[in-house]
Design a protein around this motif. Structure first.
Motif, mmCIF file in Angstrom:
data_model
loop_
_atom_site.group_PDB
_atom_site.id
_atom_site.type_symbol
_atom_site.label_atom_id
_atom_site.label_comp_id
_atom_site.label_asym_id
_atom_site.label_seq_id
_atom_site.Cartn_x
_atom_site.Cartn_y
_atom_site.Cartn_z
ATOM 1 N N CYS A 42 0.845 -1.203 0.000
ATOM 2 C CA CYS A 42 0.000 0.000 0.000
ATOM 3 C C CYS A 42 0.882 1.255 0.000
ATOM 4 O O CYS A 42 2.048 1.219 0.396
ATOM 5 N N ASP A 44 0.431 3.612 1.939
ATOM 6 C CA ASP A 44 0.411 4.126 3.314
ATOM 7 C C ASP A 44 1.831 4.408 3.818
ATOM 8 O O ASP A 44 2.716 3.556 3.702
ATOM 9 N N ALA A 67 -4.202 0.596 -1.139
ATOM 10 C CA ALA A 67 -4.736 -0.665 -0.593
ATOM 11 C C ALA A 67 -4.020 -1.924 -1.096
ATOM 12 O O ALA A 67 -4.532 -3.027 -0.911
ATOM 13 N N HIS A 104 -2.212 -4.410 4.865
ATOM 14 C CA HIS A 104 -1.938 -3.993 6.248
ATOM 15 C C HIS A 104 -3.226 -3.640 6.974
ATOM 16 O O HIS A 104 -4.242 -3.327 6.339
ATOM 17 N N CYS A 107 -6.015 -0.014 7.006
ATOM 18 C CA CYS A 107 -5.778 0.504 5.657
ATOM 19 C C CYS A 107 -6.894 1.497 5.282
ATOM 20 O O CYS A 107 -8.070 1.135 5.268
ATOM 21 N N GLY A 108 -6.497 2.715 4.994
ATOM 22 C CA GLY A 108 -7.485 3.753 4.664
ATOM 23 C C GLY A 108 -8.287 3.427 3.420
ATOM 24 O O GLY A 108 -9.479 3.742 3.337
HETATM 25 ZN ZN LIG Z 1 -3.404 0.970 3.017
#
Ligand SMILES: [Zn+2]
Length: 191
Positions: A42, A44, A67, A104, A107-108
């Motif tokens: 991701c 992130d 994602a 993860h 995860c947004g």
């Molecule tokens: Zn994520």
């Protein structure tokens, strides 16, 4: 924010100084790359494969996206697919031996997908269409987690999306062939 940027530039200058002390190591990397592992993770900022896996430069070929998703193989090659291009390069040119999809928790991208609870309304320019890749994961989550709270649904969907991406990886003919020939192993992990 500005301080953060200045800190990074300072870090880069320090890196250059320190790497000058490891001349042999970097001279070797200058000749080319030969990573055996390809990680799809991701975007992130907290998920940094090289740190998580304690890997040196040259050890892991990496692509990162919202994602950690893998789209299905696009037979008509109609869109720009950064992730698919990375998969193609990793298999055809680098001939990596392992692909790891690194999802993860928290995860947004997955959280937004579960929060929306649907896959058809697109309110963003690109993000919603991208996270639609995880449609089968969302459908499984909505079907199997009716008695779960939001956080539990997200955790479930984070795991399911790994399955979706693994399935999608198999739709790439050159990935399937490499797996069938015993030259490639596919893995999924949740960080
Ligand atoms: Zn994520």
């Amino acid at each position: 924010m500005e301080n953060s940027y200045k800190k990074l530039i300072k870090g880069y200058l320090e890196f250059k100084q320190n790497s000058a002390l490891k001349k042999d190591f970097y001279a070797h990397l200058h000749l080319g790359q030969n990573p055996q592992v390809f990680i799809i993770s991701c975007c992130d900022s907290r998920v940094v494969p090289n740190i998580i896996m304690k890997a040196e430069p040259g050890e892991i070929f990496i692509t990162r996206n919202i994602a950690a998703l893998v789209p299905p193989y696009d037979e008509k090659h109609t869109s720009c697919h950064a992730t698919s291009a990375a998969v193609e390069y990793a298999i055809k040119h680098l001939k990596v031996k392992h692909i790891v999809i690194m999802g993860h928790t928290k995860c947004g991208g997955i959280e937004a997908l579960v929060k929306s609870g649907h896959i058809t309304k697109h309110k963003t320019d690109f993000i919603d269409k991208w996270t639609d890749i995880a449609k089968p994961a969302l459908e499984a989550t909505l079907h199997n987690c009716t008695d779960k709270n939001f956080e539990e649904k997200c955790t479930y969907c984070e795991k399911e999306s790994l399955k979706t991406s693994l399935n999608n990886l198999f739709t790439f003919p050159f990935v399937k062939k490499a797996v069938d020939d015993g030259k490639l192993k596919l893995h999924a992990m949740l960080f």
